[in-house]
Design an enzyme around this catalytic site. Structure first.
Site, PDB file in Angstrom:
ATOM      1  N   ASP A 186      -0.476 -17.366  -7.322  1.00 15.85           N
ATOM      2  CA  ASP A 186       0.001 -16.111  -7.854  1.00 15.85           C
ATOM      3  C   ASP A 186      -1.150 -14.985  -8.216  1.00 15.85           C
ATOM      4  OD1 ASP A 186       1.781 -14.180  -8.447  1.00 15.85           O
ATOM      5  OD2 ASP A 186       2.736 -15.158 -10.431  1.00 15.85           O
TER       6      ASP A 186
ATOM      7  N   GLU B  23       1.362 -10.402  -0.642  1.00 12.63           N
ATOM      8  CA  GLU B  23       1.739  -9.020  -0.623  1.00 12.63           C
ATOM      9  C   GLU B  23       3.294  -9.142   0.092  1.00 12.63           C
ATOM     10  OE1 GLU B  23       0.044  -4.926   1.477  1.00 12.63           O
ATOM     11  OE2 GLU B  23      -0.812  -6.712   1.958  1.00 12.63           O
TER      12      GLU B  23
ATOM     13  N   ASP C  86       1.017  -1.197  -0.065  1.00  8.32           N
ATOM     14  CA  ASP C  86       0.059  -0.064  -0.141  1.00  8.32           C
ATOM     15  C   ASP C  86       0.911   1.266  -0.070  1.00  8.32           C
ATOM     16  OD1 ASP C  86       1.036   0.047   2.541  1.00  8.32           O
ATOM     17  OD2 ASP C  86      -0.836  -0.647   3.602  1.00  8.32           O
TER      18      ASP C  86
ATOM     19  N   HIS D 222       0.905  -8.678  -4.823  1.00  9.19           N
ATOM     20  CA  HIS D 222      -0.039  -7.531  -4.322  1.00  9.19           C
ATOM     21  C   HIS D 222       0.469  -6.160  -3.824  1.00  9.19           C
ATOM     22  CE1 HIS D 222      -3.897  -6.175  -2.418  1.00  9.19           C
ATOM     23  NE2 HIS D 222      -3.227  -5.755  -1.366  1.00  9.19           N
TER      24      HIS D 222
END
Length: 490
Positions: free
Chosen positions: A464, A473, A86, A412
């Site tokens: 994946d 992630e 993020d 991710h």
């Protein structure tokens, strides 16, 4: 008959030569993987950088981002690292990341230097400590988060395009956070040791911050998420006693001041632990005190003996020679918890690697319930975990992005999954990012070299998929412990 013998001899020698050549090629391939992985592990931190990027930035698909961080509080909070996939700056895991980078720089300094990565390792550390210094403007004030976790996670945007709120959150005397302050104190103290040989003035600045933060953490007790509730849904702390021990252990190592040793000997050791991670540092503190005991630098006492015993109990369990062994997957991976298991594996592997050095220096061994462990045994277990992560596993996949050819192509990660701003400056919107990039079945357009994903499940199975955040992630807390281990096993 003699011709047959000669023919057999020639055949035997030819077979031996072929075996030796194959073994040599295998060793060279493994060595190449270690070299590639070590280099990439430090490149990963450049991909995670927030703020104004330096001229020597090597990950060129990233751009400047979050240049107004801290402006709402009239303070410069630019810099530091985004924690995972993020665009958030969470101080708690960032501080643990920093401590582990520092520990790698300290314990594996000669190996990092030999592999020509010492400069990059120190630069990775300094990017973190420069930010932590900014985040600690007063003795009893520490900024512990920038950004709103919920709004950030609702958007899929490049950090360069962010339009989500960048709220600055802090702890202070009225709103304490002993865990956050304690971990940041540990990070500053450990980093001061790492920088002391090359920059004594900077090391002194760091140790000053570490002392103030430890005093703040002790004097004003409390869990940091009670003061920064927004952090609770993402990196909630289960307690602060471990961070205080961890900080005291690092401050003692950095200063040799008796007050920090007194704190360690008067506090509880934490008892037996099952993990070492961003929310549980007891093992780290136990290992640092055990090092003192092995070196004969502290008087033996019941408390010191317990620290060493607890550290070695954790190591025995990781090495499958304990009373409560860590679970292993059929393929041989140490398996702790389902969500981002590799963060626990890499941290445990670092403990094994560091302790192998301590045992070797002391010419000592560990007596486990199921047999003795030598320094070489610990290093062998550590190497087996590194090899698994780099591709010696049932999937034949490297769980570090960019190593070999078969690695996760869709981690991710917002920045990696969206076209680079260097290539296309068209802003990517909050929902547009989900529509065009998150849901795109194609591999990420940018290779996030050095990122270690969460890893496979307890049956060695990995999916994946970008949406598979528990496995796919990557996070700074996962890669940081691996830096020193890679340098040592190389």
């Amino acid at each position: 008959m003699s011709q047959l013998k000669n023919g057999s001899s020639q055949c035997l020698w030819t077979s031996i030569c072929i075996v030796l050549i194959v073994m040599s090629m295998a060793r060279e391939a493994v060595s190449t993987n270690y070299a590639e992985a070590l280099k990439n592990s430090l490149l990963y931190f450049e991909a995670q950088r927030s703020g104004k990027l330096p001229p020597n930035q090597r990950v060129t698909w990233r751009g400047d981002s979050a240049l107004r961080d801290g402006s709402d509080a009239h303070i410069d909070l630019t810099g530091g690292y985004y924690d995972a996939g993020d665009n958030m700056k969470f101080g708690f895991p960032l501080a643990f990341t920093t401590t582990m980078l520092a520990w790698s720089n300290i314990e594996m300094a000669s190996q990092l230097r030999a592999h020509h990565e010492k400069g990059n390792a120190l630069r990775a550390l300094k990017w973190a400590t420069d930010y932590l210094i900014k985040a600690h403007p007063q003795p009893n004030v520490l900024y512990g988060q920038v950004g709103e976790g919920n709004s950030d996670h609702k958007c899929w945007m490049r950090p360069e395009d962010m339009t989500t709120p960048r709220t600055s959150y802090r702890i202070d005397a009225q709103h304490p956070g002993s865990d956050l302050a304690g971990e940041t104190a540990a990070a500053m103290a450990a980093a001061s040791i790492a920088f002391a040989p090359s920059d004594k003035a900077y090391a002194n600045i760091l140790i000053g911050h570490a002392k103030d933060l430890f005093a703040f953490a002790k004097a004003h007790r409390g869990l940091y998420q009670n003061s920064i509730p927004n952090a609770g849904g993402f990196y909630a702390s289960s307690g602060y006693e471990d961070e205080l021990l961890w900080a005291a252990a690092w401050l003692h190592r950095a200063t040799n001041d008796q007050i920090y040793l007194d704190y360690l000997t008067e506090a509880e050791t934490g008892g037996p632990r099952t993990v070492f991670a961003w929310d549980d540092k007891f093992v780290g503190a136990q290992v640092l005190v055990a090092k003192l005991a092995l070196e004969g630098k502290v008087e033996s006492s019941e408390q010191i003996v317990e620290y060493k015993s607890m550290a070695e109990q954790f190591i025995c369990n990781c090495a499958q020679k304990g009373d409560n062994n860590v679970k292993k997957t059929p393929g041989g991976l140490l398996y702790f918890l389902p969500w981002n298991n590799l963060q626990y594996t890499t941290a445990a592997t670092f403990v094994l690697s560091a302790y192998s050095k301590y045992l070797e220096a002391a010419k000592a061994s560990i007596d486990c319930p199921d047999g003795a462990l030598q320094a070489s045994d610990l290093l062998q277990v550590a190497r087996s975990q590194v090899d698994y992560i780099l591709g010696s596993n049932p999937q034949k996949m490297s769980y570090m992005v960019g190593v070999g050819t078969n690695y996760p192509k869709k981690p991710h990660h917002r920045a990696a999954s969206i076209v680079s701003i260097r290539q296309d400056k068209t802003p990517v919107t909050c929902s547009g990012g989900y529509d065009k990039w998150y849901n795109n079945p194609a591999p990420n357009p940018n290779v996030l070299a050095g990122a270690v994903v969460g890893g496979p499940d307890d049956n060695d199975v990995y999916g994946d998929e970008r949406s598979n955040f528990q496995q796919a992630e990557p996070a700074t807390v996962t890669t940081a412990p691996l830096v020193g281990v890679l340098a040592l096993v190389f």
